[in-house]
Design a protein around this motif. Structure first.
Motif, mmCIF file in Angstrom:
data_model
loop_
_atom_site.group_PDB
_atom_site.id
_atom_site.type_symbol
_atom_site.label_atom_id
_atom_site.label_comp_id
_atom_site.label_asym_id
_atom_site.label_seq_id
_atom_site.Cartn_x
_atom_site.Cartn_y
_atom_site.Cartn_z
ATOM 1 N N LYS A 96 -10.855 -0.814 2.709
ATOM 2 C CA LYS A 96 -9.550 -1.737 2.638
ATOM 3 C C LYS A 96 -9.576 -3.204 4.429
ATOM 4 C CE LYS A 96 -7.717 1.046 -0.751
ATOM 5 N NZ LYS A 96 -6.096 1.208 -1.325
ATOM 6 N N LYS B 268 0.901 3.265 1.889
ATOM 7 C CA LYS B 268 1.277 3.671 4.195
ATOM 8 C C LYS B 268 2.774 2.595 3.806
ATOM 9 C CE LYS B 268 1.457 4.548 7.959
ATOM 10 N NZ LYS B 268 -0.106 4.332 8.708
ATOM 11 N N SER C 45 -0.026 -0.542 7.752
ATOM 12 C CA SER C 45 -1.245 0.132 6.704
ATOM 13 C C SER C 45 -2.253 -0.308 7.191
ATOM 14 C CB SER C 45 -1.330 -0.604 5.365
ATOM 15 O OG SER C 45 -1.691 -1.917 5.672
ATOM 16 N N PRO C 46 -3.606 -0.021 6.894
ATOM 17 C CA PRO C 46 -4.856 -0.750 7.402
ATOM 18 C C PRO C 46 -5.017 -2.115 7.553
ATOM 19 C CG PRO C 46 -4.631 1.672 5.897
ATOM 20 C CD PRO C 46 -4.513 1.161 5.996
ATOM 21 N N GLU D 24 -6.458 9.553 -2.260
ATOM 22 C CA GLU D 24 -6.083 9.565 -1.185
ATOM 23 C C GLU D 24 -5.173 8.764 -0.335
ATOM 24 O OE1 GLU D 24 -10.020 7.195 0.587
ATOM 25 O OE2 GLU D 24 -11.229 8.496 0.322
ATOM 26 N N GLU D 25 -4.551 7.705 -0.954
ATOM 27 C CA GLU D 25 -3.180 6.407 -0.968
ATOM 28 C C GLU D 25 -2.066 8.361 -0.966
ATOM 29 O OE1 GLU D 25 -4.103 2.913 -2.763
ATOM 30 O OE2 GLU D 25 -3.969 4.428 -4.056
ATOM 31 N N ASN E 199 -4.505 7.228 7.715
ATOM 32 C CA ASN E 199 -5.687 6.198 6.913
ATOM 33 C C ASN E 199 -7.008 6.800 8.041
ATOM 34 O OD1 ASN E 199 -2.281 4.772 6.997
ATOM 35 N ND2 ASN E 199 -3.653 4.300 5.394
ATOM 36 N N SER E 200 -7.362 6.709 7.466
ATOM 37 C CA SER E 200 -9.076 7.294 8.107
ATOM 38 C C SER E 200 -9.525 7.881 7.104
ATOM 39 C CB SER E 200 -9.000 8.720 9.339
ATOM 40 O OG SER E 200 -8.806 8.945 8.662
ATOM 41 N N THR F 142 -2.190 2.113 12.597
ATOM 42 C CA THR F 142 -2.475 3.021 11.164
ATOM 43 C C THR F 142 -2.397 4.686 11.481
ATOM 44 O OG1 THR F 142 -4.774 3.614 11.356
ATOM 45 C CG2 THR F 142 -4.343 1.402 9.937
ATOM 46 N N THR G 192 -1.927 9.661 2.322
ATOM 47 C CA THR G 192 -1.992 8.890 3.316
ATOM 48 C C THR G 192 0.279 9.114 2.769
ATOM 49 O OG1 THR G 192 -2.566 7.072 2.904
ATOM 50 C CG2 THR G 192 -0.631 6.466 3.410
ATOM 51 N N THR H 158 1.065 -0.856 0.070
ATOM 52 C CA THR H 158 -0.084 -0.140 0.026
ATOM 53 C C THR H 158 0.729 1.498 0.021
ATOM 54 O OG1 THR H 158 -0.052 0.212 2.189
ATOM 55 C CG2 THR H 158 -1.197 -1.131 1.211
ATOM 56 N N ASP I 198 -9.269 3.536 3.174
ATOM 57 C CA ASP I 198 -8.872 2.707 4.462
ATOM 58 C C ASP I 198 -9.685 1.800 4.721
ATOM 59 O OD1 ASP I 198 -6.234 4.649 3.558
ATOM 60 O OD2 ASP I 198 -7.485 5.761 4.980
#
Lengths: 193, 468
Positions: free
Chosen positions: B355, B182, B444-445, B215-216, B347-348, B425, B219, B180, B352
Motif C-alpha cells: 500500500k 491503523k 498509517s503506511p 494483516e489489518e 505496520n511492516s 507507522t 494492526t 485504514t 503494508d
C-alpha cells in the motif's frame, strides 16, 4: 525476593499522568544483561540534559527529595512497554513504594515481583499528599500488614491490595517455588492435551 | 447448549491448571516467544536456582529489538552484541529453537509467529513484550509479560493470572475509502483513552472488523496495549482459517480441517455477555495523525492540535505540545516532517509495504526527508523484492533495510535525531521513543508514504496515486 512488611520514608511528588516505561527507563539502557544497576538511569532524560548534566528544573534533582523513597504519581503509571527494567530502576534508585490513582497492568505485576509496593489510592488523596510534599516535606508510614498509610500528623488512610499479592510481598515468596508445588497438575494438564 | 460464552472465557477455561478461591488462576501457556532484550535475566535466574526450561518445544526465539538493519556483519555496539550472543547461548543450552540474525525466519517476533503459523486460534501466547497482543488477531489469548514472568513460564510453562474482565469494542459499519485499520485503532484510542482497557481483554467485533484482512486485524490487536489492555482479540472466522492454511507449523490435510472446525467453534457465542461494551462508527473515521506524546493524542488529518482553553487536561496537552514543538490550534497539514519510518510490529507486513509503495510509485521523497522502509521479517523482505517493491521505494529515495524493530524504539542505530520529526507507522509516540528529543507522529503506511513525498502531512484520500 526481598520481603516488605512496612516502609517509612519521605515522598516525592511526580504530578504527571500516563508516565510510560520509556520515561522510567529509556531504551538505550535495556541492552545490559544484568538485573542490577539500573537506578542511575531512572527518568534519565528528565533528570539529565543531552550532555549528561543534571537538569535543575526537574524536581527529582531537588536536594529536598534526595532521600525520597515513596513516589507519588498520576493515573496510569507505568503504561507502555513491558520492560521489567522499569521497576528494577525505581527500586535500585531507592523507591520502595509507589502511590498512584491507577497503574498499567503489566507494570503493576512487574512491581509486585520485585518487592516494589504499588498502592492504588484515591486521586484526591494523592493530589493532597503531592501538595504537602511540594510545599514542605511529607513523611509517610506505609503498613502493608494493616493496609494503612499514616502521614506526619498521624492521619491514617486505608488501601486495598489483593490478599494473594500481600502475602507474597510480606513473605518475600518466589513465584516459581510456589508454582512447583502444583507440578503434578501441570503434568496432568500436559497429558490431557 | 450451555450458557453462551465469549472467546476469552472459552480459551481461559480450557487452560486453567489450578484454581483456588481468592487467588489468580494458574494458566497453561501454549506458546512462549522470546527475544534478546527481556530474556537474559530470566535465563540467568534459571541457572542461579538450578532450574531448567520445561518445554523448549513450546518456546521460540528470535532477535529483533537490537539487530542492525544494515551492515549486519559489523555490530559496533558491544553491549547489544553481547545481548544477542547471550540469547544464542541460552537457546543452545536449553534447546530452544532460534531464528537468529542470518536465519531465513528471522524477523519481528510478532510478525514471524503468525507468518510461521506458530500463532493459532485458541492458544495462550506470551512474550516479554507488550505488543504480544498482536497475536490476538487470530483468536489467541496473547499478552505481554515482564522478565520475572518470562522466567516463570520458562520454568513451569504456566503463569498466574487474574481472570480478566471482557470489553467488547464494537465497530459498526465500514471504513471509508483510504481509511485504514491503523486509522481505526488510533481513532478508538483517541475516543476512549489510553487506559480504558486496563484490567480487560478487548474483543473487537462488528462489520468493519469482519471485513478486515488478517494483516489489518494484527494492526488493530497490536495496539490494544496502547488502550491499556494487555490483550485484544478477534474471534476466528474463514479469513483466519484461510490465512493459516499451509503455514509451516499448522497441521496439514485432514488434521487441518479438524483444527479449523475447532478454531471456528471458539468464536464468541451469540448472546454472550461482556463486562463492558463500547461502540464506534467506522464511517465517521478519517485518516489519523497523532500530535502528542501518547497514542490517545490523535486527530483526523484535516483537524488541528487541541486548544488549551477547551482541553480537559490542559497541563498534559501543554507539556505534550511543548515537547512536540507545536502550537495549540495548529493545523496538522502545516506540520513539516524530516523523517519517515515505515515498519514495526504494527505496520511492516507485505500488504503494508504494497500500500505504501502504491503511493510513492513514480514520485520522489521530499528533499528535506530521510525515509526508511524496514520489512517485518526476512521472508517479507524477500516477497517484497520479488514483487519489485524494493525498487519502487529505492527509486523514490527510500532506504530499503533488513528486518527488525528498528526505528520504532531506536535501540539499534536507526535513530531520529534530537528535534527531528518523524511520520511513523509504529505504535508509540512517547517522549524520546524514536531517539532522545525526537518527535513522533503515528500514522498509517499510506499516510507516511504521502508525507514522505510532500514533506508534510496530507490527506492521503486526496493524494494523487492513492488507491481506494
Amino acid at each position: 525476593m526481598e520481603a516488605i512488611e512496612s516502609h517509612k520514608g519521605s515522598a516525592y511528588p511526580l504530578d504527571r499522568s500516563n508516565v510510560d516505561t520509556d520515561q522510567i527507563i529509556p531504551k538505550q539502557f535495556l541492552k545490559r544483561i544484568e538485573r542490577t544497576g539500573f537506578g542511575q538511569f531512572l527518568f534519565y532524560h528528565w533528570r539529565f540534559d543531552d550532555d549528561g548534566k543534571m537538569r535543575e528544573t526537574f524536581s527529582l534533582n531537588d536536594n529536598k527529595y534526595k532521600e525520597a523513597s515513596i513516589l507519588l504519581a498520576g493515573e496510569n503509571f507505568g503504561c507502555g512497554s513491558s520492560r521489567e527494567h522499569a521497576p528494577w530502576a525505581l527500586h535500585d534508585y531507592g523507591f520502595k513504594v509507589i502511590i498512584a490513582p491507577s497503574f498499567a497492568d503489566i507494570f503493576y505485576n512487574n512491581a509486585l515481583k520485585n518487592g516494589l509496593l504499588p498502592v492504588k489510592m484515591d486521586e484526591a488523596q494523592v493530589k493532597q499528599w503531592m501538595k504537602q510534599a511540594e510545599d514542605g516535606a511529607l513523611e509517610l508510614f506505609v503498613d502493608l500488614k494493616l493496609q494503612t498509610i499514616t502521614d506526619d500528623n498521624g492521619r491514617e488512610v486505608a488501601f486495598d491490595i489483593p490478599e494473594y499479592h500481600k502475602q507474597k510481598l510480606l513473605n518475600g515468596w518466589d513465584d516459581i517455588s510456589l508454582t512447583l508445588h502444583h507440578e503434578a497438575k501441570i503434568e496432568a494438564y500436559e497429558k490431557r492435551n | 447448549m450451555g450458557k453462551p460464552e465469549t472467546i476469552v472465557e472459552k480459551i481461559w477455561n480450557k487452560h486453567v491448571v489450578h484454581a483456588e478461591e481468592g487467588k489468580p488462576d494458574l494458566l497453561y501457556i501454549d506458546l512462549h516467544l522470546v527475544h534478546e532484550v527481556t530474556s537474559p535475566q530470566a535465563f540467568e535466574g534459571l541457572r542461579l536456582n538450578n532450574r531448567t526450561v520445561r518445554r523448549p518445544d513450546l518456546t521460540y526465539a528470535t532477535v529483533d529489538h537490537n539487530v542492525p538493519t544494515r551492515n549486519r556483519d559489523i555490530i559496533k555496539d558491544e553491549v547489544a552484541k553481547k545481548q544477542m550472543e547471550t540469547l544464542k547461548n541460552n537457546c543452545k543450552e536449553y534447546g530452544i529453537p532460534l531464528a537468529d540474525m542470518y536465519h531465513p525466519d528471522q524477523g519481528i517476533v510478532h510478525v514471524i509467529g503468525p507468518q510461521l503459523g506458530l500463532t493459532q486460534p485458541g492458544k495462550t501466547i506470551v512474550c516479554g513484550d507488550s505488543h504480544t497482543s498482536t497475536h490476538g488477531a487470530f483468536g489467541a489469548l496473547a499478552f505481554g509479560i515482564g522478565t520475572s514472568e518470562v522466567e516463570h513460564v520458562l520454568a513451569t510453562q504456566s503463569i498466574w493470572q487474574e481472570r480478566p474482565k471482557t470489553l467488547n469494542v464494537k465497530v459498526e459499519g465500514n471504513l471509508g475509502p483510504g481509511v485504514t485499520a491503523k486509522d481505526l485503532i488510533l481513532a478508538i484510542i483517541a475516543k476512549f483513552g489510553v487506559k480504558f482497557g486496563t484490567g480487560h481483554v478487548i474483543e473487537y467485533t462488528g462489520e468493519a472488523i469482519r471485513n478486515l484482512s488478517m494483516e489489518e486485524r494484527m494492526t488493530i490487536c497490536n495496539m490494544s496495549i496502547e488502550a491499556g489492555a494487555r490483550a485484544g482479540l478477534i474471534s476466528p472466522d474463514e479469513t483466519t482459517v484461510e490465512f493459516l492454511k499451509e503455514r509451516e507449523y499448522v497441521p496439514k490435510g485432514d488434521a487441518f480441517n479438524e483444527a479449523a472446525a475447532a478454531w471456528l467453534d471458539l468464536a464468541t457465542d451469540e448472546g454472550a455477555v461482556y463486562d463492558k461494551t463500547v461502540t464506534i462508527q467506522a464511517a465517521e473515521i478519517e485518516p489519523q495523525v497523532s500530535w502528542g506524546t501518547n497514542p490517545g493524542m490523535c486527530v483526523p488529518v484535516n483537524a488541528a492540535t487541541p486548544s488549551l482553553e477547551e482541553a480537559e487536561n490542559a497541563e498534559d496537552v501543554k507539556r505534550a505540545l511543548e515537547y512536540m514543538g507545536l502550537e495549540e490550534n495548529q493545523p496538522i497539514s502545516s506540520i513539516e516532517i524530516d523523517h519517515v519510518f515505515i515498519g514495526s510490529c504494527t505496520n511492516s507486513r507485505l500488504s503494508d509495504l504494497q500500500k505504501a509503495a502504491a503511493i510513492v510509485k513514480g514520485k520522489k521523497v521530499n528533499d528535506n526527508v530521510r525515509a526508511i522502509v524496514v520489512p517485518g521479517s526476512f521472508s517479507i523482505k524477500l516477497q517484497a523484492e520479488k514483487e519489485g517493491l524494493d525498487q519502487v521505494f529505492k527509486e523514490a529515495g527510500f532506504e530499503w533495510r533488513e528486518a527488525g524493530c528498528s526505528m520504532c524504539l531506536a535501540m539499534n542505530d536507526d535513530v531520529v535525531p534530537p528535534g527531528g520529526r518523524c511520520a511513523s507507522t509504529s505504535n508509540r509516540n512517547f517522549e524520546g521513543r524514536q531517539g532522545n528529543g525526537a518527535r513522533t507522529h503515528l500514522v498509517s503506511p499510506e499516510m507516511a508514504a504521502a508525507a514522505a513525498i510532500e514533506g508534510r502531512f496530507v490527506d492521503v484520500r486526496e493524494f494523487a496515486g492513492a488507491v481506494s
